[in-house]
Design a protein around this motif. Structure first.
Motif, PDB file in Angstrom:
ATOM      1  N   LYS A  52     -20.012 -63.588 -19.259  1.00 43.60           N
ATOM      2  CA  LYS A  52     -19.382 -63.187 -17.995  1.00 43.60           C
ATOM      3  C   LYS A  52     -18.831 -64.442 -17.325  1.00 43.60           C
ATOM      4  CE  LYS A  52     -21.246 -59.079 -18.640  1.00 43.60           C
ATOM      5  NZ  LYS A  52     -20.431 -57.927 -19.143  1.00 43.60           N
ATOM      6  N   ARG A  53     -17.517 -64.579 -17.248  1.00 47.08           N
ATOM      7  CA  ARG A  53     -16.893 -65.827 -16.814  1.00 47.08           C
ATOM      8  C   ARG A  53     -15.931 -65.574 -15.655  1.00 47.08           C
ATOM      9  NH1 ARG A  53     -15.724 -66.355 -23.106  1.00 47.08           N
ATOM     10  NH2 ARG A  53     -17.768 -67.139 -23.769  1.00 47.08           N
ATOM     11  N   THR A  54     -16.278 -66.100 -14.486  1.00 46.93           N
ATOM     12  CA  THR A  54     -15.358 -66.043 -13.356  1.00 46.93           C
ATOM     13  C   THR A  54     -14.392 -67.222 -13.441  1.00 46.93           C
ATOM     14  OG1 THR A  54     -16.984 -67.219 -11.999  1.00 46.93           O
ATOM     15  CG2 THR A  54     -16.981 -64.803 -11.885  1.00 46.93           C
ATOM     16  N   ARG A  55     -13.411 -67.250 -12.544  1.00 46.82           N
ATOM     17  CA  ARG A  55     -12.374 -68.273 -12.606  1.00 46.82           C
ATOM     18  C   ARG A  55     -12.941 -69.671 -12.356  1.00 46.82           C
ATOM     19  NH1 ARG A  55      -8.652 -64.000 -11.357  1.00 46.82           N
ATOM     20  NH2 ARG A  55     -10.173 -63.246  -9.832  1.00 46.82           N
ATOM     21  N   CYS A  56     -12.308 -70.681 -12.960  1.00 44.79           N
ATOM     22  CA  CYS A  56     -12.874 -72.033 -13.077  1.00 44.79           C
ATOM     23  C   CYS A  56     -13.077 -72.737 -11.738  1.00 44.79           C
ATOM     24  CB  CYS A  56     -11.973 -72.896 -13.943  1.00 44.79           C
ATOM     25  SG  CYS A  56     -12.436 -72.865 -15.676  1.00 44.79           S
TER      26      CYS A  56
END
Length: 277
Positions: A52-56
């Motif tokens: 699960k990867r949100t914006r950097c």
């Protein structure tokens, strides 16, 4: 130019986790995030939280406060998820939407720190912020204090600058053939997202690293980001003790990818904490 300072901090406790001496990853995903809306791939449907990867974005926990790198659209959710209740300053790598469009979420912190939030950025990023967030720089009387963010714009270039008790060294990077961005080094930790080429003059700023954080979008080549294979080769050349890859698309499953990487290299994930050295 600084905006009119907001009121002094309220007499109340500010609940925030102490991350002094640490690098905290708020987000490690692409501009679309992972899962991607509507995508049925195995990574997007995964139950592994590391997929699960949100914006950097990251935070450097410096001696005198939290330096936020970029303000992605997921910023409020990221801060809540990681127990971060205060930001003392912000530095920008570049002005793309996935790194800028959460800027209004810092509006609260002018009350916590008692003055306008310092914003460190290059002139082109300053111009984009003034265009996109023109209301923050309006000369019109505010309807109420706090109706717009109070920003203290501080222009930077490639020279090191001092913030919150630490020295931050900007690193020139290329994000495609005609777009320049910045990476940042604090001590022996360097953060280099959104890059597909490192200019000759920047390699010296990457020497002697304990930790390198580097863009690695996907297995296939991309016109503005390192592929995983390209990022691995750059990491070998830099020779940091440990490399973490970020800005990761849904084509890289966390566990499977890590199993295929050389020793000393792995994918970062949202919520990862590393020591600053």
């Amino acid at each position: 130019m600084s905006q009119s300072p907001p009121p002094k901090p309220a007499k109340k406790n500010i609940v925030s986790r102490d991350i002094r001496g640490k690098l905290l990853f708020l987000g490690t995903g692409t501009s679309m995030g992972v899962p991607v809306v509507g995508c049925g791939c195995g990574v997007c449907q995964s139950t592994n939280p590391k997929n699960k990867r949100t914006r950097c974005s990251v935070i450097f926990g410096l001696p005198e406060g939290n330096l936020l790198i970029d303000t992605p659209p997921d910023l409020r959710t990221q801060l809540l998820a990681n127990g971060i209740g205060i930001i003392h300053a912000v530095a920008f790598t570049h002005s793309h939407a996935d790194h800028l469009f959460g800027l209004d979420d810092i509006r609260l912190f002018q009350f916590y720190i008692g003055h306008a939030v310092p914003i460190y950025c290059e002139p082109n990023v300053d111009a984009k912020i003034r265009k996109v967030y023109d209301y923050a720089f309006s000369t019109e009387v505010q309807t109420h204090v706090g109706s717009r963010p109070a920003l203290d714009m501080k222009l930077i270039g490639l020279d090191p600058f001092e913030v919150l008790g630490a020295t931050v060294t900007p690193i020139r990077l290329q994000h495609g053939p005609r777009f320049e961005v910045l990476g940042f080094r604090v001590g022996n930790v360097a953060y280099c997202t959104d890059v597909n080429h490192i200019p000759d003059e920047s390699w010296g700023k990457l020497e002697g690293l304990d930790v390198l954080v580097l863009d690695a979008l996907r297995p296939e080549p991309h016109p503005t980001h390192f592929s995983l294979e390209e990022a691995v080769e750059v990491a070998k050349k830099v020779g940091a003790k440990q490399t973490y890859f970020t800005h990761i698309a849904c084509k890289l499953e966390h566990e499977q990818t890590n199993a295929s990487l050389p020793d000393g290299m792995e994918l970062a994930y949202d919520g990862l904490e590393l020591p600053l050295t």
